[in-house]
Design an enzyme around this catalytic site. Sequence first.
Site, PDB file in Angstrom:
ATOM      1  N   ASP A 487       0.985  -1.311  -0.021  1.00 52.38           N
ATOM      2  CA  ASP A 487      -0.139  -0.086  -0.010  1.00 52.38           C
ATOM      3  C   ASP A 487       0.954   1.469   0.148  1.00 52.38           C
ATOM      4  O   ASP A 487       0.406   2.489  -0.507  1.00 52.38           O
ATOM      5  CB  ASP A 487      -0.726   0.047   1.236  1.00 52.38           C
ATOM      6  CG  ASP A 487      -2.116  -0.663   1.166  1.00 52.38           C
ATOM      7  OD1 ASP A 487      -2.616  -0.870   0.025  1.00 52.38           O
ATOM      8  OD2 ASP A 487      -2.563  -1.432   2.334  1.00 52.38           O
TER       9      ASP A 487
HETATM   10  C1  BGC Z   1       0.326   1.076   6.282  1.00 53.81           C
HETATM   11  C2  BGC Z   1       0.042  -0.130   5.591  1.00 53.81           C
HETATM   12  C3  BGC Z   1      -1.371  -0.283   5.448  1.00 53.81           C
HETATM   13  C4  BGC Z   1      -2.203   0.994   4.973  1.00 53.81           C
HETATM   14  C5  BGC Z   1      -3.579   0.857   4.793  1.00 53.81           C
HETATM   15  C6  BGC Z   1      -0.383   2.192   5.973  1.00 53.81           C
HETATM   16  O1  BGC Z   1      -0.072   3.432   6.778  1.00 53.81           O
HETATM   17  O2  BGC Z   1       1.635   1.296   6.674  1.00 53.81           O
HETATM   18  O3  BGC Z   1       0.548  -1.280   6.198  1.00 53.81           O
HETATM   19  O4  BGC Z   1      -1.506  -1.340   4.366  1.00 53.81           O
HETATM   20  O5  BGC Z   1      -1.537   2.249   5.721  1.00 53.81           O
HETATM   21  O6  BGC Z   1      -4.132   1.891   4.288  1.00 53.81           O
HETATM   22  C1  NOJ Z   2      -1.714  -3.995   5.447  1.00 56.67           C
HETATM   23  C2  NOJ Z   2      -2.874  -3.832   4.663  1.00 56.67           C
HETATM   24  O1  NOJ Z   2      -4.120  -4.426   5.237  1.00 56.67           O
HETATM   25  C3  NOJ Z   2      -2.660  -4.929   3.234  1.00 56.67           C
HETATM   26  O2  NOJ Z   2      -3.649  -4.926   2.479  1.00 56.67           O
HETATM   27  C4  NOJ Z   2      -1.508  -4.375   2.690  1.00 56.67           C
HETATM   28  O3  NOJ Z   2      -1.144  -5.383   1.641  1.00 56.67           O
HETATM   29  C5  NOJ Z   2      -0.340  -4.499   3.652  1.00 56.67           C
HETATM   30  N1  NOJ Z   2      -0.707  -3.558   4.710  1.00 56.67           N
HETATM   31  C6  NOJ Z   2       1.179  -4.137   2.977  1.00 56.67           C
HETATM   32  O4  NOJ Z   2       1.138  -2.688   2.694  1.00 56.67           O
END
Ligand code: BGC
Ligand code: NOJ
Length: 815
Positions: A487
């Site tokens: 993400d």
């Molecule tokens: C986090 C990610 C997560 C995302 C969700 C980010 O701040 O680092 O792990 O998937 O937020 O929106």
């Molecule tokens: C947490 C999110 O829930 C997931 O969808 C994502 O793939 C990982 N973070 C990595 O960014």
Amino acid sequence: MKYGYFDDKAREYVITRPDTPMPWINYIGCEGYFGILSATAGGYSYYKDARLRRLTRGRYNNVPLDFGGRYIYVRDNADGSFFSPSWMPVRGKLDDYSCRHGMGYSVISGKKNGIAASTRYFVPMGENLEIWDFTVTNERAESADLSIFSIAEFCLWDAQDDATNFQRNFSTGQVEVEDEVIYHKTEYRERRNHFAWFACSEKLTGFDTQREAFLGPWRGWEDPKAVAEGKSGDSIAHGWQPVASNHIKLSLKPGETRRIVFVLGYHENPRDQKFDPPNSQTINKKLVKPTIAKFRDPKNVDAAFAALKENWDTLLGKIQVQTPDVHTDRMVNVWNAYQCMATFNMSRSASTFESGIGRGLGFRDSNQDLLGFVHMVPERARQRILDLAATQFASGGAYHQYQPMTKKGNNDIGGGFNDDPHWLIIGVAQYLKETGDFSILDEKVPFDTTPGTEVPLYEHLRRSIQYALDNIGPHGLPLIGQADWNDCLNLNCFSDEPGQSFQCLKGATDGKTAESVFIGGLMVLSCKELAGVAKAAGKPGDVETYLELAQKMDETVRKHGWDGEWFLRAYDNFGKKIGSHENEEGKIYIEPQGFCVIAGIGVEDGTARKALDSVNKHLATKHGIVLQQPAYTRYYIELGEISSYPPGYKENAGIFCHNNPWVIIAETILGNGDQAHDYYTRICPSAREEISDLHKNEPYVFSQMIAGKDAPTHGEAKNSWLTGTAAWTFFAATAYILGIRAEYDGLRVQPVIPKAWDGFTATRVFRGVTFDISVKRAGKGNRVALTVDGKAIDGTIVPLPKDGAKTVKVEAVLS
Ligand code: BGC
Ligand code: NOJ
């Protein structure tokens, strides 16, 4: 250092001191009513949606972190002293303390000055309520005159509003008290269809419903006025903060035990039920009176607890294993499966790290979570798939998240995470392999939850691939869009405006250049899976189409996605490589290494082995495999959120546990059981129990992240419970290391276990048939010879019995 131990037989983790490094929580509820419950009785409850139907208050980023919960005070009326058996909130020294977190329940016990008290908290199956089943024993040689106080803090309104909109909320709270039951009816005035209640099995000495009356002005939870004085105020809340507190006086002879059942319930009229009586401002209490009467009787509480146990025995009974490794056993048999159900129930909404007011259900997340729970709750998985697919657009793209109450896509985030559509295929394929229920492919599912747009689910799967084909970049690789699985890799979101942070700016670029090698790998797999679906569903024309697409993308990845020693990660908005030896930072990323190998890319020609060796060389640490190296030492606007984290945390070179199992699976595909199990052990919470003071999070569930080697806190875990790590590690351990995996034609048994294991046994319930499996080593390799009910068979797939038998005996010999 440890803070407790596993009671494997009881399927409990026993915490023996309350001052754990983080709140060590459990979940109660597995249908509509849910609660977070910490080892010190902290946490809150909600019905279906942690934001819109919050029942009790959650406090965020508090001091201590775990604050506010289902508290009980025990007061010695002889001298006015009191304690909390759950340690919090009084926090005095206890003579004895333990918390047993079990499957859907926790028992928290504390003892002081010869008074031992214990509360078993759980949610009965089929009910929208929670039970606090409290017992107290006088272990003294003389009688004890005690006062018991319970308290729950209501919050039955929008939980986000609760933390911000005091000018309104402080004037809306309303309660009713009738037959010693406290009804919280604040929202009833306006919505007229739901309310909460709190009841007790004993005659009350007193009660409070106004928080300030219970606590007293300028006093805290550790020293409430009512408890200190031994007297409730019988207060009726008007605005401010409505609570439910009961006071019960007990006189206990030496050795005597008494039991008190407290019940916190939620009621919601069915949608089609007309409000009754019309426009009344009084709660229709007759709707809940039978339930209250039922659970005031401890016999019914015992029966409900037995039913809960049985539910979990059935769910966990779907796969049970006995291996030479205690960590593998307890994770597979109990805790990892249990965590997978938590991700089914909670998605990413409510935990110590998720506020319950943020995201809804993720399209990507829930599809992947399916890998971990489909074998336990196939019918519910079916509905989940249909709900997810209904948030897909006609283009094949999808909303990134949807709301559990309305099931509609979240507009604020929209779509454009270009990996999303592929996960639907992965999820559906797994559902089909597990259940053989091909009728789901014909289910009519709308686009964007819009009536009149319904097409068969199978067409949704085809559109997923069409979306990918419509979004191909200059090298023939898939465009990344807002982001892919990572993400935080935001290659299209930046702006030159000073003062802009990583928040993805939609339309910041035309999005037609930045490509993802990871999605390339994912697409190879999803095309192969869709070809598999087509074959099993009898659509031969499509088989060829999707296999050709897989082949073409495989070639593209090898041509434009290979860096020499490992797979590249992406091309950015300027066509520059990411995850290449040419970069100064972020030279190698984990995601494409694991995933491309899972997709079968380079398995034949040795590139796969090279990629995994590079993972081992550059990314593996003793606490797990980090996401990339070198970590980004500064913020790169053209990379986005990934570089907003300090080195070693989260997506910036943290050990992002979710993608460790991809490498584990990849290692088994290349036949390396030793390496696979070694990686598994590094992130396995049970195997990290001894270093709980470093790891900090619960030793019974996986965490999303463990700080990487660039962080000063290397080895410290964060974001436990709600993570794709649960499903993927469960899948890696059961389906690849133990090698027991659902296929269209039967159950595959193809273990790739460590050389030192002489075998293992397992029971797996698959499509209603119990497979009793025993695996023995005759040599150090992975070659499998199978005997089924005494007869040798070819290959590694055990077919379902044709004669309708309900058990199958499978013997596997490895050589
Ligand atoms: C986090 C990610 C997560 C995302 C969700 C980010 O701040 O680092 O792990 O998937 O937020 O929106
Ligand atoms: C947490 C999110 O829930 C997931 O969808 C994502 O793939 C990982 N973070 C990595 O960014």
